[in-house]
Design a protein around this motif. Structure first.
Motif, PDB file in Angstrom:
ATOM      1  N   LYS A 418       0.860  -1.293  -0.042  1.00 44.63           N
ATOM      2  CA  LYS A 418       0.077  -0.104   0.129  1.00 44.63           C
ATOM      3  C   LYS A 418       0.750   1.294  -0.117  1.00 44.63           C
ATOM      4  O   LYS A 418       0.536   2.328  -0.787  1.00 44.63           O
ATOM      5  N   LYS A 419       1.996   1.278   0.833  1.00 45.01           N
ATOM      6  CA  LYS A 419       2.768   2.415   0.611  1.00 45.01           C
ATOM      7  C   LYS A 419       4.166   1.926   0.995  1.00 45.01           C
ATOM      8  O   LYS A 419       4.528   0.894   1.501  1.00 45.01           O
ATOM      9  N   ASP A 420       5.226   2.883   0.835  1.00 43.19           N
ATOM     10  CA  ASP A 420       6.615   2.664   1.177  1.00 43.19           C
ATOM     11  C   ASP A 420       6.791   2.874   2.397  1.00 43.19           C
ATOM     12  O   ASP A 420       6.337   3.887   3.144  1.00 43.19           O
ATOM     13  N   ASN A 421       7.981   2.330   2.973  1.00 43.27           N
ATOM     14  CA  ASN A 421       8.173   2.379   4.311  1.00 43.27           C
ATOM     15  C   ASN A 421       9.880   2.404   4.455  1.00 43.27           C
ATOM     16  O   ASN A 421      10.380   1.949   3.841  1.00 43.27           O
ATOM     17  N   GLY A 422      10.185   2.772   5.636  1.00 42.43           N
ATOM     18  CA  GLY A 422      11.519   2.749   5.914  1.00 42.43           C
ATOM     19  C   GLY A 422      11.874   2.820   7.397  1.00 42.43           C
ATOM     20  O   GLY A 422      11.020   3.432   8.297  1.00 42.43           O
ATOM     21  N   LYS A 444      11.902  -7.318  16.242  1.00 44.85           N
ATOM     22  CA  LYS A 444      10.466  -7.824  15.556  1.00 44.85           C
ATOM     23  C   LYS A 444       9.418  -7.020  16.218  1.00 44.85           C
ATOM     24  O   LYS A 444       8.390  -7.005  15.305  1.00 44.85           O
ATOM     25  N   ASP A 445       9.423  -5.722  16.884  1.00 51.03           N
ATOM     26  CA  ASP A 445       8.544  -4.827  17.269  1.00 51.03           C
ATOM     27  C   ASP A 445       8.431  -3.972  15.889  1.00 51.03           C
ATOM     28  O   ASP A 445       7.486  -3.152  15.693  1.00 51.03           O
ATOM     29  N   ASN A 446       9.399  -3.859  15.172  1.00 48.76           N
ATOM     30  CA  ASN A 446       9.270  -2.929  14.129  1.00 48.76           C
ATOM     31  C   ASN A 446       8.184  -3.321  12.868  1.00 48.76           C
ATOM     32  O   ASN A 446       8.389  -4.514  12.431  1.00 48.76           O
ATOM     33  N   TYR A 447       7.553  -2.532  12.337  1.00 52.55           N
ATOM     34  CA  TYR A 447       6.588  -2.997  11.366  1.00 52.55           C
ATOM     35  C   TYR A 447       7.333  -3.436  10.117  1.00 52.55           C
ATOM     36  O   TYR A 447       7.038  -4.407   9.418  1.00 52.55           O
ATOM     37  N   SER A 448       8.530  -3.101  10.015  1.00 44.27           N
ATOM     38  CA  SER A 448       9.486  -3.295   8.710  1.00 44.27           C
ATOM     39  C   SER A 448       9.695  -4.778   8.570  1.00 44.27           C
ATOM     40  O   SER A 448       9.893  -5.414   7.736  1.00 44.27           O
ATOM     41  N   HIS A 449       9.878  -5.156  10.056  1.00 49.94           N
ATOM     42  CA  HIS A 449      10.248  -6.893  10.217  1.00 49.94           C
ATOM     43  C   HIS A 449       9.225  -7.396   9.643  1.00 49.94           C
ATOM     44  O   HIS A 449       9.356  -8.484   8.897  1.00 49.94           O
ATOM     45  N   HIS A 450       8.021  -7.299   9.923  1.00 51.51           N
ATOM     46  CA  HIS A 450       6.419  -7.952   9.436  1.00 51.51           C
ATOM     47  C   HIS A 450       6.638  -7.873   8.067  1.00 51.51           C
ATOM     48  O   HIS A 450       6.251  -9.119   7.405  1.00 51.51           O
ATOM     49  N   VAL A 451       6.858  -6.639   7.398  1.00 51.21           N
ATOM     50  CA  VAL A 451       6.638  -6.521   6.157  1.00 51.21           C
ATOM     51  C   VAL A 451       7.735  -7.152   5.286  1.00 51.21           C
ATOM     52  O   VAL A 451       7.256  -7.834   4.184  1.00 51.21           O
ATOM     53  N   ILE A 452       9.102  -7.181   5.702  1.00 50.13           N
ATOM     54  CA  ILE A 452      10.180  -7.695   4.667  1.00 50.13           C
ATOM     55  C   ILE A 452       9.911  -9.527   4.881  1.00 50.13           C
ATOM     56  O   ILE A 452      10.258 -10.016   3.959  1.00 50.13           O
ATOM     57  N   LYS A 453       9.584  -9.832   6.035  1.00 50.66           N
ATOM     58  CA  LYS A 453       9.257 -11.323   6.272  1.00 50.66           C
ATOM     59  C   LYS A 453       8.238 -11.902   5.205  1.00 50.66           C
ATOM     60  O   LYS A 453       8.278 -13.091   4.671  1.00 50.66           O
ATOM     61  N   GLN A 454       7.431 -10.869   5.080  1.00 47.27           N
ATOM     62  CA  GLN A 454       6.073 -11.199   4.030  1.00 47.27           C
ATOM     63  C   GLN A 454       6.605 -11.155   2.563  1.00 47.27           C
ATOM     64  O   GLN A 454       6.345 -12.134   2.023  1.00 47.27           O
ATOM     65  N   THR A 455       7.561 -10.081   2.533  1.00 46.59           N
ATOM     66  CA  THR A 455       7.596  -9.692   0.914  1.00 46.59           C
ATOM     67  C   THR A 455       9.157 -10.445   0.528  1.00 46.59           C
ATOM     68  O   THR A 455       9.278 -10.600  -0.659  1.00 46.59           O
ATOM     69  N   GLY A 456       9.959 -10.621   1.642  1.00 41.36           N
ATOM     70  CA  GLY A 456      11.277 -11.127   1.082  1.00 41.36           C
ATOM     71  C   GLY A 456      12.102 -10.444   0.376  1.00 41.36           C
ATOM     72  O   GLY A 456      13.204 -10.681  -0.040  1.00 41.36           O
ATOM     73  N   ILE A 457      11.873  -9.023   0.109  1.00 38.50           N
ATOM     74  CA  ILE A 457      12.843  -8.070  -0.149  1.00 38.50           C
ATOM     75  C   ILE A 457      12.906  -6.596   0.389  1.00 38.50           C
ATOM     76  O   ILE A 457      12.300  -6.390   1.128  1.00 38.50           O
ATOM     77  N   MET A 458      14.200  -6.014   0.291  1.00 40.68           N
ATOM     78  CA  MET A 458      14.312  -4.786   0.830  1.00 40.68           C
ATOM     79  C   MET A 458      15.609  -4.034   0.301  1.00 40.68           C
ATOM     80  O   MET A 458      16.319  -4.563  -0.662  1.00 40.68           O
ATOM     81  N   ASN A 459      15.644  -2.773   0.529  1.00 40.55           N
ATOM     82  CA  ASN A 459      16.678  -1.980   0.101  1.00 40.55           C
ATOM     83  C   ASN A 459      17.403  -1.417   1.262  1.00 40.55           C
ATOM     84  O   ASN A 459      16.740  -0.972   2.194  1.00 40.55           O
ATOM     85  N   ILE A 460      18.806  -1.510   1.074  1.00 43.21           N
ATOM     86  CA  ILE A 460      19.378  -0.934   2.297  1.00 43.21           C
ATOM     87  C   ILE A 460      20.119   0.543   1.508  1.00 43.21           C
ATOM     88  O   ILE A 460      20.806   0.567   0.582  1.00 43.21           O
TER      89      ILE A 460
END
Length: 596
Positions: A418-422, A444-460
């Motif tokens: 739905k939206k970009d996060n960081g 694990k408390d961070n929302y990003s942990h939840h998103v990345i575990k679902q999508t399997g991708i990220m940018n550093i």
């Protein structure tokens, strides 16, 4: 003009002035704002320039409706706001003046009378009740004079901001707020960024619905926009991406070089190129643009073993306003003994956190093959980050990006559909190089942990040392579940579809999760690298550098209370409420410590 049911505007427009403060062109005039609060006791905020005293007194009389004022609050003693004090006090002899100690001293200097028999001295934390309204006073020293106070109406949630949030231009003229407010701020208040930052911190704890400045329009909508602009300007953070070229030219050869150079910058993807001929431009406009954009090129001739006078004036305007956090390039011209670059560099030593671009280009009389080649190199260096952001010019497999991984600070970007996060992390490690594998640990408390575990991708995104505190506020002090951290920002995307930061990074890498390791409170994502770009050669932001140079030092001297360990916000009071939430970083009491 009605501001609220009780607050009325009684200021005046000045279309007679041509130079504000004797130096700033104001083709659309100026507004000198004054306000009346009709309560059980009538209160007037500030006066106007003495040239408009009678018009202002007429305005007051029309609003008073036969009543007499009890208080005149003077927030700032510059004559454009305080010039009619004596006439007002002569007309309304029973009025009490409310102001700071330093302001009353200045009244004695300006008028020969400090109104000792009719004054109420106020300081930080004092309040004044006029019936339904209670006014809280906030000290704002050096914003931009030492006597300044601002006033918060706790009833109508109105901030009377003195010169803060003001702009050039009369109120009966329609014009862009950002442009004239920026020129006003940088020209007049620009030197005092630290003091403005301190005032913004105080204001962060107030529920402000309306801002009533002493110049410019009353601000009622989209207040976050204006506050964000002030935060950028006062922290000396570039507001827009682009390159400003400020030059002087005697016989036209430097001008020709500048025009060719500007075209090279455009061809290499520079999003905005702004050129100022300093001998002909409005100097205030040129200074404004130098603070607005993130890169500056100075091009001038050697003149009397020095530099051309207009360039000297321009650099002086920059340094006396604390010009910093920018990339600066130098182009000099000289027929027999070029000296301009050395002189300009020496003048700029007064400024902090400047990155000097290479090479310095020396032109001897006119461009030739050698100096033309150096111009090309300089243009490429200045545009390296622009080239790296564009898909058609980027080297997407520049594995030297991995060299920027250290004990640094990073923004990890993701997207929940739905939206970009960081979020900000400092736990990124290269674990193998054949193949390249990167490990990223996220709470694990961070929302990003939840998103990345679902999508399997990220940018550093590897933050560079020019990243301002606002980056950490945005990505570190709020949750991506409830906040849109990319709202209002330019969105650039890598091949995996995720956002990467347009500024303040020296590289980014796109990662695909290959393995997940559960570490109780954290999760470790072990990833392969699918894309890697080097954006600039500015050094990586380390945690130590952030603590020593970026994170604001809490202003605790002489204060009693609690300080936030995350952002430095100070809560003054004996006890910190159990449910207190920091207005800046949104952290709770666990991240506060008592001021010793």
């Amino acid at each position: 003009m009605e501001i609220t049911q009780d607050i009325k505007y009684v200021g005046v427009n000045d279309h007679e002035v041509d130079l504000f403060e004797g130096q700033y062109l104001v083709p659309n005039g100026m507004a000198y704002n004054s306000y009346v609060v009709l309560d059980e006791k009538v209160t007037v905020f500030d006066t106007v320039d003495a040239h408009f005293t009678h018009q202002w007194l007429d305005n007051l009389e029309g609003v008073f409706g036969g009543r007499k004022p009890s208080y005149l609050i003077i927030q700032h003693m510059e004559p454009d706001h305080a010039g009619s004090i004596a006439a007002f006090m002569q007309t309304y002899k029973e009025t009490t003046i409310v102001s700071s100690e330093k302001a009353f001293a200045m009244m004695g200097q300006f008028f020969g009378d400090d109104f000792a028999d009719r004054r109420l001295l106020v300081k930080e934390g004092d309040t004044l009740n006029t019936g339904r309204h209670t006014f809280a006073f906030v000290a704002a020293p050096m914003v931009h004079w030492p006597e300044v106070i601002v006033t918060y109406d706790t009833t109508d949630k109105v901030l009377f901001s003195a010169d803060g949030f003001g702009k050039f231009g009369a109120l009966d003229v329609e014009e862009d707020w950002d442009c004239e407010a920026r020129r006003y701020y940088i020209g007049i208040v620009g030197k005092y960024g630290a003091q403005v930052q301190a005032l913004l911190k105080k204001a962060a704890g107030l529920d402000i619905q309306i801002i009533c400045p002493t110049h410019g329009p009353v601000l009622k909508e989209n207040l976050g926009h204006y506050i964000k602009k002030y935060d950028l300007w006062s922290s000396y953070t570039p507001e827009s991406e682009g390159i400003v070229i400020a030059y002087t030219s005697i016989y036209g050869n430097t001008k020709k070089a500048v025009e060719q150079f500007a075209e090279k910058l455009r061809q290499k993807g520079c999003p905005k190129v702004v050129i100022h001929d300093l001998a002909r431009a409005d100097m205030a406009e040129a200074v404004e643009d130098a603070f607005r954009y993130n890169k500056l090129v100075l091009a001038t001739t050697t003149y009397n073993a020095e530099i051309f006078p207009f360039m000297r004036e321009f650099i002086t305007h920059l340094t006396e306003r604390n010009f910093q956090n920018r990339t600066v390039a130098l182009i000099e011209n000289g027929s027999w003994a070029p000296m301009a670059a050395r002189v300009m560099k020496g003048m700029l030593e007064k400024s902090k956190k400047l990155t000097m671009a290479e090479p310095v280009v020396t032109i001897r009389s006119a461009l030739n093959a050698e100096s033309g080649e150096k111009l090309e190199t300089l243009a490429a260096n200045l545009c390296q980050d622009y080239l790296a952001r564009q898909d058609d010019t980027a080297d997407k497999h520049d594995l030297t990006a991995l060299f920027n991984i250290g004990y640094g600070l990073y923004v990890i970007t993701s997207n929940d559909g739905k939206k970009d996060n960081g979020l900000i992390v400092n736990t990124v490690t290269q674990v193998t190089n054949t193949p390249n594998r990167i490990a990223v640990c996220i709470n694990k408390d961070n929302y990003s942990h939840h998103v990345i575990k679902q999508t399997g991708i990220m940018n550093i995104n590897c933050l560079s040392q020019d990243a301002p505190f606002s980056v950490f506020q945005n990505f570190g002090f709020q949750s991506g579940r409830s906040a849109d951290k990319f709202a209002g920002q330019e969105i650039l995307r890598s091949d995996n579809g995720l956002a990467f930061l347009p500024m303040y990074i020296n590289s980014f890498m796109s990662l695909k999760v290959e393995q997940y390791v559960d570490l109780d409170t954290h999760g470790m994502f072990i990833c392969s690298v699918t894309e890697s770009r080097v954006i600039s050669h500015v050094e990586t932001m380390t945690y130590t550098y952030y603590q020593q140079n970026v994170k604001p030092k809490p202003e605790t001297e002489g204060k009693k209370g609690w300080v936030c360990k995350v952002c430095g916000y100070v809560y003054e009071g004996d006890e910190l409420p159990e449910d207190f939430v920091c207005p800046l970083c949104k952290h709770g009491p666990a991240d506060f410590e008592r001021i010793e």
